[in-house]
Design an enzyme around this catalytic site. Structure first.
Site, PDB file in Angstrom:
ATOM      1  N   PHE A 135      -3.546  -1.734   7.668  1.00  0.00           N
ATOM      2  CA  PHE A 135      -4.078  -3.079   7.456  1.00  0.00           C
ATOM      3  C   PHE A 135      -5.080  -3.411   6.173  1.00  0.00           C
ATOM      4  CE2 PHE A 135      -2.278  -3.313  11.465  1.00  0.00           C
ATOM      5  CZ  PHE A 135      -2.277  -4.602  11.969  1.00  0.00           C
ATOM      6  N   THR A 162       4.045   1.803  -0.978  1.00  0.00           N
ATOM      7  CA  THR A 162       4.698   1.948  -2.418  1.00  0.00           C
ATOM      8  C   THR A 162       3.753   2.402  -3.659  1.00  0.00           C
ATOM      9  OG1 THR A 162       4.217  -0.537  -3.020  1.00  0.00           O
ATOM     10  CG2 THR A 162       6.324   0.017  -1.991  1.00  0.00           C
ATOM     11  N   ALA A 212      -3.773   0.079  13.156  1.00  0.00           N
ATOM     12  CA  ALA A 212      -5.238  -0.196  12.911  1.00  0.00           C
ATOM     13  C   ALA A 212      -5.958  -1.191  13.691  1.00  0.00           C
ATOM     14  CB  ALA A 212      -5.376  -0.327  11.320  1.00  0.00           C
ATOM     15  N   TRP A 261       7.324   0.051  -8.445  1.00  0.00           N
ATOM     16  CA  TRP A 261       8.597  -0.698  -7.630  1.00  0.00           C
ATOM     17  C   TRP A 261       9.861  -0.467  -8.641  1.00  0.00           C
ATOM     18  CZ3 TRP A 261      11.870  -4.833  -7.682  1.00  0.00           C
ATOM     19  CH2 TRP A 261      12.644  -5.133  -6.768  1.00  0.00           C
ATOM     20  N   PHE A 310       4.434  -8.376  -9.389  1.00  0.00           N
ATOM     21  CA  PHE A 310       5.678  -8.802  -8.979  1.00  0.00           C
ATOM     22  C   PHE A 310       6.463  -9.513 -10.150  1.00  0.00           C
ATOM     23  CE2 PHE A 310       4.072  -7.627  -5.005  1.00  0.00           C
ATOM     24  CZ  PHE A 310       5.195  -7.678  -3.972  1.00  0.00           C
ATOM     25  N   LYS A 367       9.104  -6.682   9.893  1.00  0.00           N
ATOM     26  CA  LYS A 367       8.549  -5.790   8.861  1.00  0.00           C
ATOM     27  C   LYS A 367       9.421  -5.011   7.969  1.00  0.00           C
ATOM     28  CE  LYS A 367       4.326  -2.810   7.936  1.00  0.00           C
ATOM     29  NZ  LYS A 367       5.258  -1.676   7.600  1.00  0.00           N
ATOM     30  N   ARG A 416       1.928   7.489   7.140  1.00  0.00           N
ATOM     31  CA  ARG A 416       2.035   7.532   8.754  1.00  0.00           C
ATOM     32  C   ARG A 416       3.375   7.388   9.020  1.00  0.00           C
ATOM     33  NH1 ARG A 416      -0.873   2.338  10.078  1.00  0.00           N
ATOM     34  NH2 ARG A 416      -0.338   1.773   8.302  1.00  0.00           N
ATOM     35  N   LYS A 420       0.715  -1.256   0.186  1.00  0.00           N
ATOM     36  CA  LYS A 420       0.089   0.234   0.035  1.00  0.00           C
ATOM     37  C   LYS A 420       0.964   1.091  -0.070  1.00  0.00           C
ATOM     38  CE  LYS A 420      -2.240  -0.905   3.797  1.00  0.00           C
ATOM     39  NZ  LYS A 420      -1.554  -2.423   4.083  1.00  0.00           N
TER      40      LYS A 420
END
Length: 881
Positions: free
Chosen positions: A712, A429, A681, A830, A801, A462, A451, A427
């Site tokens: 989330f 990126t 979230a 990306w 991807f 993460k 955020r 989300k």
């Protein structure tokens, strides 16, 4: 003009060597008047209001001397009246549009000068300007003068600064401390250089130069082509030469040192302007008969064999003051224009994507970000609205909302995701790639609102939250770590509450009511008073008294004792680190804590309620009130205890006063991003701050885009965005961008479990259309339906991807449209940056043009009744809607 001449021009001001902090003197008169004292080296002598000023026609005659044989009269009075009248009309026009702000001139003097006071009163009173005079001590230092100038520079109420100081005070450092936009005398190097270069769009023509040109024009309407000789050194002469040349005159320059050529040049000139010399004697016979002579310095003209038209700057006092007032009004007009919304002048940073794609940190460090000051200027921020934190990030003041309150909002785009998997769907990126595509490639104003990441996930599996690949916020290290200290401020505020809880419990357990009362309401200078916070607590207790002595013993006991139940304290300490051994701890084991032992624990900092408040607040006052209402526990009688009861709400607001300002950063392609707040979230609402979104929506303009992200999955973060954030902010979204990946859809379609960092099973590497189809129908369709319930169109962004096949990508896009998405687009941000998200940006633009039918799914009041266990059907009809 070549560079060396321009440098000479800019450096030609009459300056004197003065060491920092050194004293300057040489005043011929005593100042200030007897009995007047200076505080800290300066005093403000007086401020004049424009109220009660007379009309332009009542201007007293200028006290100028007529030469006995003059052929022409220098009509200073008429010129001054004309300038005053035209300037007064402009002020009136500006005031009709902006009645709350008046132009203000600040005069800085070293002592009193009644002549200046009287002349300025007469002119400013007629033009309706306000004037404040700052009177410095005769013994003031260069540092004190510069300090005063810098203070006036930053005062937005001041539109012009006039340094009425002796020459010895006017050092280069003093003059160039002035902001060029407030230099109404035109004395800074920047102003002089601009005028000499021919650019007067932002600077000011010195009032003396304007007065001289005015008089010359009225003296002889046919001065074009005639010869003007400017004698002397200094900025005034340079400016006059440049202006006269542009007015068609033949402008010549000479110096007092070249007297052998000076007489010949004077005899050939139709106009002679004498500047920069004091006490030099010039024979009248040197001038051409009938020549116009203007003295800008106390030069002595002797002999009476030729008749001359002669005047001096002392004769032009009112005319010079009138042109100074005109410059102030120009400055005021420019300032008003700056307060309006400014079109963006964004300079994008070019990307050169490499294959294979390097690591995130390598990409981030390979791109040099623009200075944040430059970025702020490009997007229409005023210099006083930005607080730089180093070179590449800065805080934006909330005053921007007031300045642009009439500016329409841009379009509001939410990026959400399908139900997340351990691999992440991208989300952040997508959010960054989308704003890069909108701004850098489609040339549409756009702002990303993200955020701030916690250091817990950053140092965990993460990782950071700055995006990835060629869709990142830079510098990523600064983004992912301390940034501007907001999370540290939250940690300090949260732990202050925790400390106050334990301290209060200790004191209540070990002291009498009287001792507690004496501590809480001490006698100061023989007087005992309640603080505003304490009066507020008395009101909540139903005690309507303000005199501490009037409380009964029972009221004193109720006031001083919160009587917190240790087993029902809900407030924990926080730390922004994944320190699992602090999840449950025992406090109060030191002997000084007198047996007040209890079990508590640490949460991660961003889980603090203060973080959620920061994300939802819309002003400092609102944040203060929200902090005051935080419930920290329950008393033994069952009463909720708040931060206001502890008496710490004011302290919390002070700790958070800078954290409330969003942080400005940029993407790899130089597009702006706000980073602010970061509630999770799963325990809060999982969205960046309301204030960041509001600021960005004003800055992008009506046709711009603000792209924000919900944490989330859509069934948590998106719903909380609608139900909580939009309800609190009053903002309405235009489009939802729903992020999906082929591998996540395969997992939702029945694929095997995966773990972050572990090798992927073959189902996620090889083509498997059945798993993709199952994921689209079981998860993607439901998330689209949720957004449609709220009346918001959906664009699906498929984050591609390298393991995805063309057939899988096409299948997802087709099924997404069948499930109700306005469009579905494969994204390659990306690997390609904004260029890889252009198709998504176009799809979002199209969807945002359609009418939005956003609606809430429940009434907030009904929801509160249901939470309290009441039957919504018993609510009045007006509440049920």
């Amino acid at each position: 003009m070549n560079a060396s001449v321009l440098r000479s021009a800019c450096g030609g001001l009459r300056t004197h060597s003065l060491r920092p902090g050194g004293r300057v003197g040489g005043w011929p008169r005593r100042c200030p008047p007897p009995g007047q004292r200076f505080a800290n080296g300066r005093c403000v002598a007086r401020t004049w209001s424009s109220a009660g000023g007379g009309g332009a026609d009542s201007l007293p005659a200028a006290n100028f001397r007529k030469q006995p044989h003059a052929r022409h009269k220098w009509d200073h009075d008429r010129s001054a009246r004309e300038v005053v009248q035209s300037t007064k009309e402009k002020v009136a026009a500006l005031q009709r549009k902006n009645p709350t702000v008046q132009p203000l001139l600040a005069i800085v003097q070293a002592g009193e000068d009644d002549e200046l006071l009287e002349a300025s009163k007469e002119i400013t009173g007629k033009i309706e300007l306000n004037v404040t005079q700052i009177c410095l001590s005769e013994e003031c230092t260069e540092d004190e003068i510069v300090e005063e100038v810098l203070r006036l520079n930053e005062d937005c109420r001041v539109h012009g600064i006039y340094l009425h100081l002796p020459p010895a005070f006017l050092t280069s450092r003093v003059l160039n401390a002035l902001k060029p936009e407030k230099d109404v005398e035109g004395v800074t190097d920047v102003n002089v250089g601009s005028l000499v270069r021919g650019d007067s769009s932002k600077g000011f023509v010195p009032p003396t130069a304007s007065a001289i040109l005015d008089l010359l024009e009225k003296h002889d309407a046919h001065f074009e082509g005639k010869t003007v000789l400017v004698v002397g050194e200094g900025p005034l002469g340079l400016v006059l030469l440049a202006l006269m040349e542009r007015n068609g005159m033949v402008a010549l320059k000479s110096t007092w040192s070249s007297r052998s050529h000076l007489q010949r040049q004077m005899m050939q000139a139709d106009v002679v302007v004498l500047t920069g010399a004091e006490g030099i004697s010039v024979p009248r016979s040197w001038f051409r008969p009938g020549a116009a002579v203007i003295r800008c310095a106390p030069t002595i003209v002797t002999d009476d064999r030729h008749s001359l038209d002669m005047t001096s700057t002392s004769d032009m006092g009112h005319l010079i003051a009138a042109y100074r007032a005109r410059n102030i009004v120009h400055s005021y007009s420019r300032w008003l224009q700056e307060q309006q919304y400014q079109p963006w002048r964004l300079r994008n940073l070019k990307l050169q994507p490499l294959t294979p794609v390097p690591s995130d940190i390598e990409i981030s460090r390979a791109q040099a970000p623009k200075p944040v000051v430059q970025l702020a200027e490009e997007i229409g921020l005023l210099s006083e609205e930005l607080e730089p934190y180093g070179r590449s990030k800065g805080k934006v003041k909330l005053s921007l909302l007031e300045r642009l309150h009439t500016q329409p909002n841009g379009k509001y785009v939410l990026v959400a995701g399908i139900t997340p998997t351990p691999l992440g769907e991208g989300k952040s990126t997508v959010t960054i790639g989308l704003v890069q595509a909108l701004s850098a490639h489609l040339k549409l104003n756009s702002f990303g609102c993200l955020r701030q990441p916690s250091q817990g996930p950053t140092f965990g599996v993460k990782g950071g939250a700055a995006g990835g690949g060629y869709a990142q916020v830079i510098p990523m290290e600064e983004f992912n770590l301390h940034l501007t200290g907001d999370i540290h401020a939250i940690t300090a505020a949260n732990n202050l509450v925790a400390a106050a809880i334990d301290a209060r419990m200790l004191h209540e357990a070990t002291q009498s009511d009287k001792a507690l009362f004496n501590r809480l309401v001490p006698t100061l200078n023989g007087v005992r008073r309640f603080s505003p916070i304490q009066i507020s607590r008395l009101r909540r207790l139903g005690i309507d008294k303000t005199d501490p002595a009037a409380l009964t013993p029972q009221e004193v006991s109720s006031f001083v004792r919160l009587d917190l139940d240790p087993s029902k304290i809900t407030w924990q300490r926080v730390v922004d680190t994944n320190d699992r051994f602090l999840r449950k701890i025992t406090v109060g084991q030191a002997s000084t804590e007198k047996g007040q032992i209890r079990e508590t624990g640490f949460d991660i900092a961003v889980a603090s309620e203060i973080m959620a408040i920061l994300a939802l607040t819309d002003s400092l006052a609102d944040m203060r009130n929200r902090l005051a209402r935080m419930v920290v526990g329950t008393s033994r009688s069952g009463r909720p205890v708040t931060a206001e009861d502890l008496g710490v709400s004011g302290a919390l607001a002070v700790l958070m006063k800078d954290a409330i300002k969003p942080t400005l950063m940029q993407t790899l392609e130089g597009t702006p991003v706000f980073v602010h707040a970061g509630p999770f979230a799963n325990i809060a609402h999982g969205n960046s701050s309301v204030l960041a979104d509001k600021l960005a929506l004003k800055l992008v303009g009506r046709d711009g885009f603000v792209v924000t992200e919900a944490g989330f999955g859509a069934d948590i973060g998106m719903e909380k965005f609608f139900n909580i954030k939009c309800r609190a902010s009053g903002l309405r979204p235009s489009v939802v961008v729903l992020v999906a990946t082929v591998r996540a859809l395969k997992m939702h379609g029945g694929g095997p479990n995966v773990s972050a960092g572990a090798p992927l099973p073959k189902e996620y590497i090889d083509e498997n259309l059945s798993l993709v189809t199952g994921g689209c129908y079981s998860n993607l369709r439901k998330q689209i339906q949720i957004a449609h319930l709220f009346g918001v169109p959906v664009v699906v962004a498929l984050n591609v991807f390298k393991t995805d096949t063309e057939a899988e990508v096409d299948l997802v896009c087709r099924l997404a449209k069948e499930c109700g998405a306005s469009d579905a687009v494969p994204c390659h941000h990306w690997a390609k940056g904004g260029q890889g998200c252009v198709a998504l940006a176009k799809a979002v633009d199209r969807a945002a043009r359609a009418p939005s039918n956003f609606q809430f799914l429940y009434d907030a009041e009904v929801g509160q009744d249901a939470h309290r266990g009441e039957d919504p059907n018993d609510c009045p009809e007006s509440v049920r809607g």
